[in-house]
Design a protein around this motif. Structure first.
Motif, PDB file in Angstrom:
ATOM      1  N   THR A   1       0.336  -3.936 -22.248  1.00  0.00           N
ATOM      2  CA  THR A   1       0.539  -2.651 -21.574  1.00  0.00           C
ATOM      3  C   THR A   1       0.089  -2.714 -20.125  1.00  0.00           C
ATOM      4  OG1 THR A   1      -1.657  -1.777 -22.107  1.00  0.00           O
ATOM      5  CG2 THR A   1       0.065  -1.464 -23.738  1.00  0.00           C
ATOM      6  N   ARG A   2       0.691  -1.857 -19.317  1.00  0.00           N
ATOM      7  CA  ARG A   2       0.252  -1.685 -17.921  1.00  0.00           C
ATOM      8  C   ARG A   2       0.556  -0.264 -17.467  1.00  0.00           C
ATOM      9  NH1 ARG A   2       2.471  -2.975 -12.331  1.00  0.00           N
ATOM     10  NH2 ARG A   2       0.614  -3.269 -11.038  1.00  0.00           N
ATOM     11  N   LEU A   3      -0.446   0.374 -16.884  1.00  0.00           N
ATOM     12  CA  LEU A   3      -0.302   1.668 -16.231  1.00  0.00           C
ATOM     13  C   LEU A   3      -0.420   1.435 -14.741  1.00  0.00           C
ATOM     14  CD1 LEU A   3      -0.129   4.803 -16.349  1.00  0.00           C
ATOM     15  CD2 LEU A   3      -2.645   4.788 -16.452  1.00  0.00           C
ATOM     16  N   SER A   4       0.578   1.845 -13.970  1.00  0.00           N
ATOM     17  CA  SER A   4       0.590   1.542 -12.542  1.00  0.00           C
ATOM     18  C   SER A   4       1.061   2.739 -11.731  1.00  0.00           C
ATOM     19  CB  SER A   4       1.501   0.346 -12.252  1.00  0.00           C
ATOM     20  OG  SER A   4       2.842   0.631 -12.643  1.00  0.00           O
ATOM     21  N   LEU A   5       0.697   2.715 -10.463  1.00  0.00           N
ATOM     22  CA  LEU A   5       1.186   3.715  -9.516  1.00  0.00           C
ATOM     23  C   LEU A   5       1.512   3.039  -8.203  1.00  0.00           C
ATOM     24  CD1 LEU A   5      -1.141   4.572  -7.170  1.00  0.00           C
ATOM     25  CD2 LEU A   5      -2.252   5.462  -9.220  1.00  0.00           C
ATOM     26  N   GLU A   6       2.540   3.521  -7.528  1.00  0.00           N
ATOM     27  CA  GLU A   6       2.947   3.034  -6.212  1.00  0.00           C
ATOM     28  C   GLU A   6       3.271   4.223  -5.334  1.00  0.00           C
ATOM     29  OE1 GLU A   6       6.075   0.212  -6.342  1.00  0.00           O
ATOM     30  OE2 GLU A   6       5.046  -1.154  -7.730  1.00  0.00           O
ATOM     31  N   ARG A   7       2.657   4.279  -4.152  1.00  0.00           N
ATOM     32  CA  ARG A   7       2.852   5.410  -3.255  1.00  0.00           C
ATOM     33  C   ARG A   7       3.094   4.920  -1.840  1.00  0.00           C
ATOM     34  NH1 ARG A   7       1.196  10.851  -5.042  1.00  0.00           N
ATOM     35  NH2 ARG A   7       3.072  11.138  -3.835  1.00  0.00           N
ATOM     36  N   THR A   8       3.784   5.751  -1.081  1.00  0.00           N
ATOM     37  CA  THR A   8       3.989   5.517   0.347  1.00  0.00           C
ATOM     38  C   THR A   8       3.552   6.759   1.097  1.00  0.00           C
ATOM     39  OG1 THR A   8       5.888   4.066  -0.078  1.00  0.00           O
ATOM     40  CG2 THR A   8       5.675   4.970   2.142  1.00  0.00           C
ATOM     41  N   CYS A   9       2.732   6.571   2.113  1.00  0.00           N
ATOM     42  CA  CYS A   9       2.275   7.712   2.906  1.00  0.00           C
ATOM     43  C   CYS A   9       3.443   8.354   3.652  1.00  0.00           C
ATOM     44  CB  CYS A   9       1.195   7.277   3.894  1.00  0.00           C
ATOM     45  SG  CYS A   9      -0.323   6.728   3.099  1.00  0.00           S
ATOM     46  N   LYS A  10       3.268   9.603   4.063  1.00  0.00           N
ATOM     47  CA  LYS A  10       4.356  10.352   4.702  1.00  0.00           C
ATOM     48  C   LYS A  10       4.896   9.654   5.937  1.00  0.00           C
ATOM     49  CE  LYS A  10       2.986  14.948   3.058  1.00  0.00           C
ATOM     50  NZ  LYS A  10       2.583  16.331   3.442  1.00  0.00           N
ATOM     51  N   SER A  11       4.027   8.962   6.664  1.00  0.00           N
ATOM     52  CA  SER A  11       4.465   8.255   7.866  1.00  0.00           C
ATOM     53  C   SER A  11       5.326   7.037   7.540  1.00  0.00           C
ATOM     54  CB  SER A  11       3.249   7.803   8.676  1.00  0.00           C
ATOM     55  OG  SER A  11       2.507   6.836   7.955  1.00  0.00           O
ATOM     56  N   GLY A  12       5.234   6.554   6.320  1.00  0.00           N
ATOM     57  CA  GLY A  12       5.964   5.366   5.907  1.00  0.00           C
ATOM     58  C   GLY A  12       5.306   4.070   6.328  1.00  0.00           C
ATOM     59  N   LYS A  13       4.185   4.142   7.002  1.00  0.00           N
ATOM     60  CA  LYS A  13       3.521   2.942   7.512  1.00  0.00           C
ATOM     61  C   LYS A  13       2.521   2.345   6.526  1.00  0.00           C
ATOM     62  CE  LYS A  13       3.982   4.118  12.413  1.00  0.00           C
ATOM     63  NZ  LYS A  13       4.900   2.973  12.686  1.00  0.00           N
ATOM     64  N   ILE A  14       2.083   3.114   5.564  1.00  0.00           N
ATOM     65  CA  ILE A  14       1.117   2.618   4.584  1.00  0.00           C
ATOM     66  C   ILE A  14       1.700   2.766   3.186  1.00  0.00           C
ATOM     67  CG2 ILE A  14      -1.186   2.882   3.590  1.00  0.00           C
ATOM     68  CD1 ILE A  14      -2.133   4.003   6.233  1.00  0.00           C
ATOM     69  N   ARG A  15       1.689   1.672   2.446  1.00  0.00           N
ATOM     70  CA  ARG A  15       2.133   1.666   1.050  1.00  0.00           C
ATOM     71  C   ARG A  15       1.024   1.060   0.206  1.00  0.00           C
ATOM     72  NH1 ARG A  15       6.007  -0.365   4.158  1.00  0.00           N
ATOM     73  NH2 ARG A  15       5.566  -2.518   3.507  1.00  0.00           N
ATOM     74  N   TYR A  16       0.811   1.612  -0.981  1.00  0.00           N
ATOM     75  CA  TYR A  16      -0.249   1.078  -1.818  1.00  0.00           C
ATOM     76  C   TYR A  16       0.111   1.209  -3.291  1.00  0.00           C
ATOM     77  CZ  TYR A  16      -1.676   5.981  -2.329  1.00  0.00           C
ATOM     78  OH  TYR A  16      -1.700   7.333  -2.592  1.00  0.00           O
ATOM     79  N   GLY A  17      -0.536   0.381  -4.099  1.00  0.00           N
ATOM     80  CA  GLY A  17      -0.309   0.420  -5.531  1.00  0.00           C
ATOM     81  C   GLY A  17      -1.565   0.027  -6.275  1.00  0.00           C
ATOM     82  N   LEU A  18      -1.695   0.546  -7.475  1.00  0.00           N
ATOM     83  CA  LEU A  18      -2.817   0.233  -8.354  1.00  0.00           C
ATOM     84  C   LEU A  18      -2.298   0.053  -9.771  1.00  0.00           C
ATOM     85  CD1 LEU A  18      -5.436   2.892  -7.113  1.00  0.00           C
ATOM     86  CD2 LEU A  18      -5.518   0.421  -6.672  1.00  0.00           C
ATOM     87  N   GLY A  19      -3.006  -0.763 -10.547  1.00  0.00           N
ATOM     88  CA  GLY A  19      -2.591  -0.962 -11.928  1.00  0.00           C
ATOM     89  C   GLY A  19      -3.747  -1.390 -12.813  1.00  0.00           C
ATOM     90  N   VAL A  20      -3.680  -0.990 -14.068  1.00  0.00           N
ATOM     91  CA  VAL A  20      -4.619  -1.462 -15.080  1.00  0.00           C
ATOM     92  C   VAL A  20      -3.795  -1.966 -16.259  1.00  0.00           C
ATOM     93  CG1 VAL A  20      -6.567  -0.021 -14.421  1.00  0.00           C
ATOM     94  CG2 VAL A  20      -4.862   0.880 -16.010  1.00  0.00           C
ATOM     95  N   SER A  21      -4.264  -3.059 -16.872  1.00  0.00           N
ATOM     96  CA  SER A  21      -3.506  -3.707 -17.943  1.00  0.00           C
ATOM     97  C   SER A  21      -4.405  -4.032 -19.119  1.00  0.00           C
ATOM     98  CB  SER A  21      -2.857  -4.999 -17.436  1.00  0.00           C
ATOM     99  OG  SER A  21      -1.992  -4.765 -16.347  1.00  0.00           O
ATOM    100  N   TYR A  22      -3.791  -4.057 -20.292  1.00  0.00           N
ATOM    101  CA  TYR A  22      -4.524  -4.404 -21.515  1.00  0.00           C
ATOM    102  C   TYR A  22      -3.594  -5.178 -22.442  1.00  0.00           C
ATOM    103  CZ  TYR A  22      -7.074  -3.940 -25.913  1.00  0.00           C
ATOM    104  OH  TYR A  22      -7.729  -4.205 -27.098  1.00  0.00           O
ATOM    105  N   TYR A  23      -4.137  -6.255 -23.012  1.00  0.00           N
ATOM    106  CA  TYR A  23      -3.372  -7.078 -23.952  1.00  0.00           C
ATOM    107  C   TYR A  23      -4.212  -7.273 -25.199  1.00  0.00           C
ATOM    108  CZ  TYR A  23      -0.250 -10.833 -25.538  1.00  0.00           C
ATOM    109  OH  TYR A  23       0.651 -11.598 -26.247  1.00  0.00           O
ATOM    110  N   ASP A  24      -3.602  -7.045 -26.365  1.00  0.00           N
ATOM    111  CA  ASP A  24      -4.315  -7.185 -27.627  1.00  0.00           C
ATOM    112  C   ASP A  24      -3.392  -7.871 -28.621  1.00  0.00           C
ATOM    113  OD1 ASP A  24      -6.284  -6.973 -29.574  1.00  0.00           O
ATOM    114  OD2 ASP A  24      -5.612  -4.999 -30.224  1.00  0.00           O
ATOM    115  N   GLY A  25      -3.815  -9.038 -29.113  1.00  0.00           N
ATOM    116  CA  GLY A  25      -2.964  -9.742 -30.052  1.00  0.00           C
ATOM    117  C   GLY A  25      -3.668 -10.930 -30.659  1.00  0.00           C
TER     118      GLY A  25
END
Length: 398
Positions: free
Chosen positions: A170-194
């Motif tokens: 699994t992975r939960l992620s987010l990706e955003r771009t600031c209103k100016s369009g000059k800054i973009r960022y993303g974050l994610g957390v992941s988990y694997y079980d098997g």
């Protein structure tokens, strides 16, 4: 297509830069990747999104032909929020595993990613929850996959499932771009079980012998010695947790990008290898459970308005966080087992320069400086091994 030329410090070295060099070989030409991809996406419905997609992709090189993707993706036609993917598709764990090889700023993924997620793909089914592009919530995404756990096939390989146990990735992620369009960022957390079925009779875990020497001892709770009934097979424990982040800034000097990811967990392997299984056969050798961690960090700088791009990358993989330095390779007494080269940590610094001729052609010059952990008790690892690699690659994509 990615044709390339490589040189390594000494012949026949193990390498995470495109695979081990053959005995007597210090340089080589190779087609690292030769991809052809077929994709059909249905026409958008009135709500602005497509409800079906079908993808088939092959890798064609001097080593043979292998399937990379073979999946169908269906999106619910009512809200567009829910999609189901089935077949062979990218494993949704982490950022680097699914990031396209044609876009990546280094020749290869980190050593840990290659060992734990061979060929980056998996066979199974995946639920994706993400708002359609016109939704104000499109920036957040949840992938949950149930997979066989054998990864995708390599050249001449067969990864048909060999047990009843399925893995959760699994992975939960987010990706955003600031209103100016000059800054973009993303974050994610992941988990694997098997885990996977083991037909061996002994599982080892970290411990000490009667002299207090660190190594591996029998995990009596995992597998009972002796014959195990066919319907009562035992399974390994395979658990990963990870977090990742990315940020890009467009400014006068060009685009500056930072990327990082950290993963830790519990990896089952064998005495001589910590790699995840990648074939249809159950593990019949004794199993070794290891606590691990690893990470990578990228600094990427586009040089003003020129077609040049510079990259610095650092990654480490520690397959056994319970052992350090001269603790590795010490002899054990009784039923305990000694550690070996599989438990050695690797740190890699990479330095690269990329030149984009146009939107289709890219040339990369990249140097990997690899440092291994040393141990006075381990032959061949009493000092750093001569395994630095230079890669010159051309990529053509259209």
């Amino acid at each position: 297509i990615q044709p390339q030329f490589q040189m390594i410090d000494s012949a026949g070295q193990l390498s995470a830069a495109g695979g081990t060099f053959q005995p007597g070989t210090t340089n080589r030409f190779m087609v690292r990747r030769g991809r052809i991809k077929f994709q059909y996406t249905s026409d958008p419905i009135s709500k602005g999104f497509s409800i079906s997609q079908y993808v088939l992709q092959f890798d064609v090189t001097e080593r043979g032909v292998v399937i990379k993707d073979a999946y169908a993706k269906i999106t619910d036609p009512w809200s567009g929020w829910f999609s189901v993917t089935a077949g062979v598709f990218n494993n949704p764990f982490g950022y680097e595993v699914a990031y396209s090889s044609s876009l990546r700023e280094s020749p290869e993924r980190g050593r840990m990613s290659q060992l734990f997620f061979p060929n980056e793909r998996e066979v199974g089914g995946m639920l994706t929850i993400q708002g359609p592009k016109k939704s104000k919530w499109n920036w957040i995404k949840l992938d949950m996959a149930i997979v066989n756990g054998n990864s995708a096939p390599g050249y001449g390989g067969d990864v048909s499932d060999f047990d009843k146990k399925k893995d959760l990735s699994t992975r939960l992620s987010l990706e955003r771009t600031c209103k100016s369009g000059k800054i973009r960022y993303g974050l994610g957390v992941s988990y694997y079980d098997g885990g996977y079925r083991i037909d061996s009779t002994t599982v080892y875990k970290h411990g000490v012998d009667d002299n207090g020497t660190k190594g591996f001892i029998i995990d009596s709770k995992a597998v009972d010695n002796g014959v195990v009934a066919i319907d009562d097979r035992k399974f390994t424990n395979r658990q990963y947790m990870g977090g990742d982040g990315q940020i890009s800034l467009d400014w006068k000097a060009g685009t500056t990008t930072l990327k990082a990811e950290y993963i830790m967990g519990d990896q089952p392997g064998i005495s001589t290898d910590s790699k995840s299984p990648n074939d249809k056969n159950a593990i019949t050798k004794d199993t070794y459970q290891r606590n691990f961690n690893g990470a990578y960090f990228y600094f990427i700088q586009s040089i003003m308005k020129t077609p040049f791009q510079a990259v610095v990358k650092y990654d480490w993989y520690d397959p056994n966080t319970d052992l350090k330095g001269d603790e590795i390779g010490k002899s054990m007494i009784g039923s305990a087992k000694a550690s070996n080269a599989t438990d050695i940590r690797y740190d890699t610094w990479g330095f690269g320069l990329l030149y984009h001729f146009d939107s289709n052609i890219r040339v990369m010059a990249y140097y990997d400086m690899v440092t291994n952990e040393t141990s006075a008790n381990l032959s061949g690892y009493t000092q750093d091994r001569p395994d630095n690699v230079f890669t010159l690659r051309m990529q053509v994509k259209f």
